[in-house]
Write a protein that holds these residues in place. Structure first.
Motif, PDB file in Angstrom:
ATOM      1  N   LEU A   1       0.354  -0.786  -0.127  1.00 27.68           N
ATOM      2  CA  LEU A   1      -0.135  -0.577  -0.247  1.00 27.68           C
ATOM      3  C   LEU A   1       0.721   1.286  -0.436  1.00 27.68           C
ATOM      4  O   LEU A   1       0.506   2.648  -0.635  1.00 27.68           O
ATOM      5  CB  LEU A   1      -1.059  -0.096   1.368  1.00 27.68           C
ATOM      6  CG  LEU A   1      -1.407   1.072   1.406  1.00 27.68           C
ATOM      7  CD1 LEU A   1      -2.510   1.343   0.196  1.00 27.68           C
ATOM      8  CD2 LEU A   1      -2.679   1.524   2.553  1.00 27.68           C
ATOM      9  N   ASN A   2       2.102   0.768   0.955  1.00 20.73           N
ATOM     10  CA  ASN A   2       3.737   2.425   1.057  1.00 20.73           C
ATOM     11  C   ASN A   2       3.189   2.546  -0.071  1.00 20.73           C
ATOM     12  O   ASN A   2       3.487   3.939  -1.366  1.00 20.73           O
ATOM     13  CB  ASN A   2       3.748   2.261   1.957  1.00 20.73           C
ATOM     14  CG  ASN A   2       4.148   3.791   2.527  1.00 20.73           C
ATOM     15  OD1 ASN A   2       3.740   4.567   2.890  1.00 20.73           O
ATOM     16  ND2 ASN A   2       5.661   3.659   2.512  1.00 20.73           N
ATOM     17  N   ALA A   3       3.835   1.891  -1.258  1.00 22.70           N
ATOM     18  CA  ALA A   3       4.589   1.555  -2.677  1.00 22.70           C
ATOM     19  C   ALA A   3       3.603   1.946  -3.341  1.00 22.70           C
ATOM     20  O   ALA A   3       3.646   3.148  -4.296  1.00 22.70           O
ATOM     21  CB  ALA A   3       5.023   0.218  -3.387  1.00 22.70           C
ATOM     22  N   LEU A   4       1.905   2.342  -3.598  1.00 26.66           N
ATOM     23  CA  LEU A   4       1.257   2.282  -4.372  1.00 26.66           C
ATOM     24  C   LEU A   4       0.981   4.117  -3.909  1.00 26.66           C
ATOM     25  O   LEU A   4       0.461   4.612  -5.269  1.00 26.66           O
ATOM     26  CB  LEU A   4      -0.115   1.414  -4.550  1.00 26.66           C
ATOM     27  CG  LEU A   4      -0.062   0.034  -4.786  1.00 26.66           C
ATOM     28  CD1 LEU A   4      -1.779  -0.620  -3.992  1.00 26.66           C
ATOM     29  CD2 LEU A   4       0.189   0.310  -5.968  1.00 26.66           C
ATOM     30  N   LEU A   5       0.581   4.353  -3.033  1.00 26.79           N
ATOM     31  CA  LEU A   5       0.655   5.580  -2.419  1.00 26.79           C
ATOM     32  C   LEU A   5       1.732   6.450  -3.546  1.00 26.79           C
ATOM     33  O   LEU A   5       1.409   7.072  -3.630  1.00 26.79           O
ATOM     34  CB  LEU A   5       0.750   5.997  -1.574  1.00 26.79           C
ATOM     35  CG  LEU A   5      -0.655   5.516  -0.453  1.00 26.79           C
ATOM     36  CD1 LEU A   5      -0.158   6.072   0.998  1.00 26.79           C
ATOM     37  CD2 LEU A   5      -1.943   5.327  -0.996  1.00 26.79           C
ATOM     38  N   ASP A   6       3.357   6.188  -3.691  1.00 27.35           N
ATOM     39  CA  ASP A   6       4.178   7.078  -4.554  1.00 27.35           C
ATOM     40  C   ASP A   6       3.815   6.319  -6.150  1.00 27.35           C
ATOM     41  O   ASP A   6       4.665   7.002  -6.171  1.00 27.35           O
ATOM     42  CB  ASP A   6       5.434   6.177  -3.990  1.00 27.35           C
ATOM     43  CG  ASP A   6       5.065   6.714  -2.547  1.00 27.35           C
ATOM     44  OD1 ASP A   6       5.430   8.342  -2.329  1.00 27.35           O
ATOM     45  OD2 ASP A   6       5.684   5.980  -2.093  1.00 27.35           O
ATOM     46  N   ASP A   7       3.263   5.242  -6.209  1.00 25.05           N
ATOM     47  CA  ASP A   7       2.807   5.152  -8.388  1.00 25.05           C
ATOM     48  C   ASP A   7       2.182   5.744  -8.455  1.00 25.05           C
ATOM     49  O   ASP A   7       0.592   6.131  -8.005  1.00 25.05           O
ATOM     50  CB  ASP A   7       2.509   3.385  -8.216  1.00 25.05           C
ATOM     51  CG  ASP A   7       2.766   3.227  -9.580  1.00 25.05           C
ATOM     52  OD1 ASP A   7       2.328   3.736 -10.500  1.00 25.05           O
ATOM     53  OD2 ASP A   7       2.864   2.074  -9.675  1.00 25.05           O
TER      54      ASP A   7
END
Length: 92
Positions: free
Chosen positions: A61-67
């Motif tokens: 989820l945290n990686a998705l927020l930067d995608d």
């Protein structure tokens, strides 16, 4: 040899198309759109529905927020979660 119809970049290979989100990434965003009745329900759904640990879920989820792809897919959810993340960082 290129012809004028081919255009100036006809000899260059096309850039690979950037794929959209995977099914798992879409499922993570879908889980975040839902409301949860009480503690433990979300973690249970993460384990049973996605088949991953809550720790791995929050890493994804945290990686998705930067995608940028996630932002394009679900801007309301991503922007809301970004605000929550920034607020938590500000309290630390």
């Amino acid at each position: 040899m290129t012809t004028p119809e081919d255009g100036p970049d006809a000899t260059q290979p096309a850039a690979p198309a950037r794929p959209g989100l995977s099914e798992r990434e879409r499922a993570v965003l879908a889980l975040e759109r839902r409301s949860w009745p009480g503690p433990g329900a979300k973690e249970r759904e993460i384990r049973e529905g996605l088949g991953i640990s809550p720790t791995r879920y929050y890493q994804l989820l945290n990686a998705l927020l930067d995608d940028r792809r996630a932002l394009a897919e679900d801007p309301v959810t991503v922007n809301r979660l970004r605000r929550v993340r920034e607020a938590r960082r500000g309290r630390r």
